[in-house]
Motif scaffolding. Structure first.
Motif, PDB file in Angstrom:
ATOM      1  N   GLN A 150       0.831  -1.190   0.000  1.00 23.36           N
ATOM      2  CA  GLN A 150       0.000   0.000   0.000  1.00 23.36           C
ATOM      3  C   GLN A 150       0.874   1.251   0.000  1.00 23.36           C
ATOM      4  O   GLN A 150       1.696   1.451   0.882  1.00 23.36           O
ATOM      5  CB  GLN A 150      -0.908   0.000   1.229  1.00 23.36           C
ATOM      6  CG  GLN A 150      -1.867  -1.175   1.285  1.00 23.36           C
ATOM      7  CD  GLN A 150      -2.694  -1.183   2.547  1.00 23.36           C
ATOM      8  OE1 GLN A 150      -2.584  -0.280   3.366  1.00 23.36           O
ATOM      9  NE2 GLN A 150      -3.540  -2.174   2.705  1.00 23.36           N
ATOM     10  N   LEU A 151       0.686   2.066  -1.011  1.00 25.34           N
ATOM     11  CA  LEU A 151       1.391   3.344  -1.158  1.00 25.34           C
ATOM     12  C   LEU A 151       2.899   3.168  -1.257  1.00 25.34           C
ATOM     13  O   LEU A 151       3.665   4.073  -0.919  1.00 25.34           O
ATOM     14  CB  LEU A 151       1.073   4.284   0.010  1.00 25.34           C
ATOM     15  CG  LEU A 151      -0.408   4.523   0.311  1.00 25.34           C
ATOM     16  CD1 LEU A 151      -0.568   5.452   1.495  1.00 25.34           C
ATOM     17  CD2 LEU A 151      -1.134   5.083  -0.893  1.00 25.34           C
ATOM     18  N   GLN A 152       3.366   2.019  -1.751  1.00 28.18           N
ATOM     19  CA  GLN A 152       4.792   1.756  -1.885  1.00 28.18           C
ATOM     20  C   GLN A 152       5.079   1.108  -3.231  1.00 28.18           C
ATOM     21  O   GLN A 152       4.249   0.354  -3.753  1.00 28.18           O
ATOM     22  CB  GLN A 152       5.300   0.840  -0.769  1.00 28.18           C
ATOM     23  CG  GLN A 152       5.182   1.426   0.619  1.00 28.18           C
ATOM     24  CD  GLN A 152       5.622   0.457   1.682  1.00 28.18           C
ATOM     25  OE1 GLN A 152       6.258  -0.560   1.399  1.00 28.18           O
ATOM     26  NE2 GLN A 152       5.300   0.755   2.933  1.00 28.18           N
ATOM     27  N   PHE A 153       6.270   1.439  -3.780  1.00 32.79           N
ATOM     28  CA  PHE A 153       6.732   0.844  -5.026  1.00 32.79           C
ATOM     29  C   PHE A 153       8.139   0.306  -4.819  1.00 32.79           C
ATOM     30  O   PHE A 153       8.898   0.810  -3.979  1.00 32.79           O
ATOM     31  CB  PHE A 153       6.736   1.873  -6.168  1.00 32.79           C
ATOM     32  CG  PHE A 153       5.369   2.147  -6.722  1.00 32.79           C
ATOM     33  CD1 PHE A 153       4.876   1.392  -7.781  1.00 32.79           C
ATOM     34  CD2 PHE A 153       4.575   3.143  -6.201  1.00 32.79           C
ATOM     35  CE1 PHE A 153       3.621   1.641  -8.302  1.00 32.79           C
ATOM     36  CE2 PHE A 153       3.316   3.400  -6.708  1.00 32.79           C
ATOM     37  CZ  PHE A 153       2.840   2.638  -7.766  1.00 32.79           C
ATOM     38  N   TRP A 180       2.760   8.708  -2.337  1.00 31.20           N
ATOM     39  CA  TRP A 180       1.465   9.088  -1.761  1.00 31.20           C
ATOM     40  C   TRP A 180       0.452   9.248  -2.884  1.00 31.20           C
ATOM     41  O   TRP A 180       0.607  10.086  -3.763  1.00 31.20           O
ATOM     42  CB  TRP A 180       1.623  10.376  -0.958  1.00 31.20           C
ATOM     43  CG  TRP A 180       2.722  10.279   0.047  1.00 31.20           C
ATOM     44  CD1 TRP A 180       3.882  10.980   0.063  1.00 31.20           C
ATOM     45  CD2 TRP A 180       2.782   9.404   1.180  1.00 31.20           C
ATOM     46  NE1 TRP A 180       4.664  10.608   1.131  1.00 31.20           N
ATOM     47  CE2 TRP A 180       4.003   9.641   1.833  1.00 31.20           C
ATOM     48  CE3 TRP A 180       1.914   8.444   1.706  1.00 31.20           C
ATOM     49  CZ2 TRP A 180       4.376   8.954   2.980  1.00 31.20           C
ATOM     50  CZ3 TRP A 180       2.299   7.763   2.848  1.00 31.20           C
ATOM     51  CH2 TRP A 180       3.511   8.027   3.470  1.00 31.20           C
ATOM     52  N   MET A 181      -0.604   8.431  -2.835  1.00 32.19           N
ATOM     53  CA  MET A 181      -1.576   8.353  -3.920  1.00 32.19           C
ATOM     54  C   MET A 181      -2.886   9.019  -3.536  1.00 32.19           C
ATOM     55  O   MET A 181      -3.244   9.099  -2.367  1.00 32.19           O
ATOM     56  CB  MET A 181      -1.849   6.893  -4.282  1.00 32.19           C
ATOM     57  CG  MET A 181      -0.638   6.110  -4.720  1.00 32.19           C
ATOM     58  SD  MET A 181      -1.100   4.423  -5.170  1.00 32.19           S
ATOM     59  CE  MET A 181       0.521   3.737  -5.506  1.00 32.19           C
ATOM     60  N   GLU A 201       0.995  10.049  -9.711  1.00 33.19           N
ATOM     61  CA  GLU A 201       2.284  10.682 -10.010  1.00 33.19           C
ATOM     62  C   GLU A 201       3.225  10.418  -8.840  1.00 33.19           C
ATOM     63  O   GLU A 201       2.996  10.896  -7.727  1.00 33.19           O
ATOM     64  CB  GLU A 201       2.100  12.175 -10.234  1.00 33.19           C
ATOM     65  CG  GLU A 201       3.385  12.890 -10.609  1.00 33.19           C
ATOM     66  CD  GLU A 201       3.180  14.377 -10.873  1.00 33.19           C
ATOM     67  OE1 GLU A 201       3.982  15.185 -10.356  1.00 33.19           O
ATOM     68  OE2 GLU A 201       2.204  14.719 -11.567  1.00 33.19           O
ATOM     69  N   CYS A 202       4.255   9.644  -9.105  1.00 35.81           N
ATOM     70  CA  CYS A 202       5.225   9.278  -8.069  1.00 35.81           C
ATOM     71  C   CYS A 202       6.590   9.879  -8.410  1.00 35.81           C
ATOM     72  O   CYS A 202       6.812  10.347  -9.535  1.00 35.81           O
ATOM     73  CB  CYS A 202       5.336   7.762  -7.943  1.00 35.81           C
ATOM     74  SG  CYS A 202       3.773   6.944  -7.548  1.00 35.81           S
ATOM     75  N   ASN A 203       7.496   9.853  -7.460  1.00 37.30           N
ATOM     76  CA  ASN A 203       8.816  10.439  -7.685  1.00 37.30           C
ATOM     77  C   ASN A 203       9.860   9.741  -6.836  1.00 37.30           C
ATOM     78  O   ASN A 203       9.549   9.139  -5.795  1.00 37.30           O
ATOM     79  CB  ASN A 203       8.812  11.948  -7.385  1.00 37.30           C
ATOM     80  CG  ASN A 203       8.268  12.260  -6.013  1.00 37.30           C
ATOM     81  OD1 ASN A 203       8.888  11.933  -4.999  1.00 37.30           O
ATOM     82  ND2 ASN A 203       7.098  12.886  -5.956  1.00 37.30           N
ATOM     83  N   LEU A 204      11.090   9.816  -7.309  1.00 38.89           N
ATOM     84  CA  LEU A 204      12.280   9.391  -6.589  1.00 38.89           C
ATOM     85  C   LEU A 204      13.150  10.618  -6.366  1.00 38.89           C
ATOM     86  O   LEU A 204      13.484  11.324  -7.323  1.00 38.89           O
ATOM     87  CB  LEU A 204      13.042   8.322  -7.370  1.00 38.89           C
ATOM     88  CG  LEU A 204      12.550   6.878  -7.237  1.00 38.89           C
ATOM     89  CD1 LEU A 204      13.221   6.007  -8.285  1.00 38.89           C
ATOM     90  CD2 LEU A 204      12.849   6.341  -5.851  1.00 38.89           C
ATOM     91  N   LYS A 205      13.546  10.856  -5.124  1.00 38.87           N
ATOM     92  CA  LYS A 205      14.307  12.055  -4.775  1.00 38.87           C
ATOM     93  C   LYS A 205      15.675  11.643  -4.248  1.00 38.87           C
ATOM     94  O   LYS A 205      15.775  10.881  -3.285  1.00 38.87           O
ATOM     95  CB  LYS A 205      13.570  12.875  -3.715  1.00 38.87           C
ATOM     96  CG  LYS A 205      12.187  13.335  -4.154  1.00 38.87           C
ATOM     97  CD  LYS A 205      11.489  14.099  -3.048  1.00 38.87           C
ATOM     98  CE  LYS A 205      10.105  14.555  -3.482  1.00 38.87           C
ATOM     99  NZ  LYS A 205       9.406  15.293  -2.389  1.00 38.87           N
TER     100      LYS A 205
END
Length: 508
Positions: A103-106, A189-190, A201-205
């Protein structure tokens, strides 16, 4: 008495003479004298502790050459390369796999590569014929490498079988390429309001861990910052767009080592959820369950066992189907599109069960249903209105159908009719001659007052209205009529709901 086997040592400052006496033979006694010269220990050669590197070091092996190049006296791997400004570090990633972890993780597998220049490792003047220095974790431990972290990570691991998959390449001009294979689990966070028809829309920082933006600045590779594998395929999502950003973020604290602004690289990607799985496993079965609940409309109203069994089993199967979707979703405070669908389907199934209870009660009535007309409105009103209310309604309507008689008196006071007659009269009152405008009034027979100044004119009698004709239906006929109407109303209502629902999830 002298012991002839003893050894006598006489230490001398410069020379030592050892006289050893041995047992005499039969002929004579032998004396052996040994003389030792002292050994002088010379101090070690006082060489330069960090001798400069000399050219023409091509004959050395890579291990020998890198050891001399990264010797602790001339190379400090604890500090970054000395630059006039902030050290630029260029980054590039190769995304090979991504999947939904929880949930809410990739979870993503990628190859990460950094490029920066360290002039302390420049060796083109020392070994001009030597190509790039290549190595793995051993070479990585000898030099300084930037410490970059993923800001929104949950867990990261450098992959490898026998060891960590780390690779270092040092060019003759001092350019260092640092690469490693990484498995990262990160948060995304979806917004699940339109689940399962949503796009996320997801991101890696990436952030520098030890140096702020005044000492180290991160940049994306100018030519190709992000590479995607040709066979990249997500099991539940479809990758529809990617883009990169460069910015700075403030430190978490105002004191200590983590102060100032830190350089940050952001890789954003847009994911669209594949709805085929949900259509086949949830939406189509729920539609079939709603349609099955309508079968009760074709069963007789007094067939309670099959209708109750069909309704309850349909509802229980639907609740089980709904639980398979909700158990894998996070508990959010807002309502989702899937919940609207399942709530509406549950209402349709419940309404079909309530319709059976209604027609079953009517079927078991003994008195006939009275109504004004045989229309939908009056049939339902007659079925819902109690007997006492219907009797009061008929009595009120019967009283209102009676008409009171009207009467009037003449201007000279003559009585033109009996007070008990039920007739209507037109009364014209006299007015001054200059106005010549007659006034018309009507009076009931009970309130009629004879007046000398009034003139009475008899009006024709009006026809009395006929009493309202009532229709009757048996309870069985009413129950069958409601079932027949439900066969049309329920499917039509469900079709209208589907038109609004699918327009909302795909158009709005």
């Amino acid at each position: 008495m002298i012991n002839t086997n003893a050894t006598i040592h006489h230490p001398l400052p410069e020379e030592s003479t050892i006289i050893r006496a041995t047992a005499p033979t039969r002929s004579e006694s032998n004396y052996i004298i040994q003389t030792f010269q002292p050994t002088t220990i010379q101090p070690p050669f006082d060489d330069d502790p960090c001798p400069p590197l000399k050219p023409n070091m091509d004959s050395l092996t890579q291990e020998q050459f890198t050891s001399k190049l990264t010797e602790a006296c001339r190379y400090d791997k604890l500090i970054k390369p000395i630059t006039t400004g902030a050290l630029p570090v260029y980054m590039q990633i190769d995304l090979t796999h991504i999947e939904s972890a929880d949930q809410l993780q990739f979870k993503a597998h990628m190859l990460v590569q950094y490029l920066y220049r360290d002039n302390r490792l420049r060796y083109e003047h020392l070994s001009p014929h030597r190509s790039s220095l290549l190595g793995e974790e051993l070479l990585r431990n000898k030099i300084w490498v930037p410490h970059i972290m993923i800001r929104n990570e949950k867990d990261t691991t450098i992959m490898g079988i026998d060891g960590k998959d780390v690779f270092i390449s040092i060019n003759p001009n001092g350019d260092v390429v640092y690469s490693y294979r990484l498995t990262a689990t990160f948060y995304c966070w979806m917004n699940l309001q339109k689940f399962p028809f949503d796009s996320q829309e997801c991101n890696l920082k990436w952030n520098s861990w030890t140096y702020n933006s005044t000492n180290l600045v991160l940049h994306w590779d100018k030519d190709d910052p992000v590479k995607l594998a040709n066979n990249l395929h997500l099991t539940e999502f479809l990758l529809t767009g990617t883009w990169t950003e460069e910015n700075e973020v403030p430190a978490s604290f105002s004191k200590g080592a983590f102060v100032g602004n830190f350089s940050q690289l952001v890789f954003r990607f847009k994911l669209t959820r594949e709805v085929g799985y949900y259509i086949m496993d949830y939406f189509l079965p729920s539609i079939l369950l709603v349609v099955i609940s309508w079968v009760t409309f074709w069963l007789q109203a007094d067939a309670a066992p099959p209708r109750v069994t069909l309704g309850t089993s349909t509802m229980l199967a639907f609740i089980t189907l709904q639980g398979g979707v909700t158990k894998t979703l996070p508990k959010v405070s807002y309502i989702k599109a899937s919940e609207i669908w399942f709530l509406a389907c549950a209402c349709f199934i419940f309404s079909s069960m309530a319709e059976f209870a209604f027609v079953n009660v009517i079927w078991r009535r003994k008195k006939q249903v009275e109504m004004k007309k045989q229309s939908s409105k009056h049939i339902l009103k007659g079925a819902l209105t109690p007997n006492l209310a219907r009797k009061q309604l008929r009595k009120a309507e019967s009283n209102s159908s009676l008409y009171k008689a009207r009467s009037c008196s003449s201007l000279d006071g003559s009585d033109s009719g009996s007070k008990n007659s039920q007739t209507n009269y037109l009364t014209v009152h006299s007015f001054p001659s200059n106005l010549k405008v007659p006034a018309i009034t009507t009076q009931s027979q009970d309130e009629l007052i004879e007046s000398e100044d009034s003139t009475s004119v008899r009006m024709p009698e009006s026809k009395s209205q006929e009493p309202q004709k009532w229709h009757t239906m048996t309870p069985h006929e009413v129950a069958i009529w409601i079932d027949k109407k439900s066969r049309i109303v329920f499917p039509l209502s469900f079709l209208i709901f589907n038109l609004f629902y699918w327009s909302f999830v795909y158009v709005l």
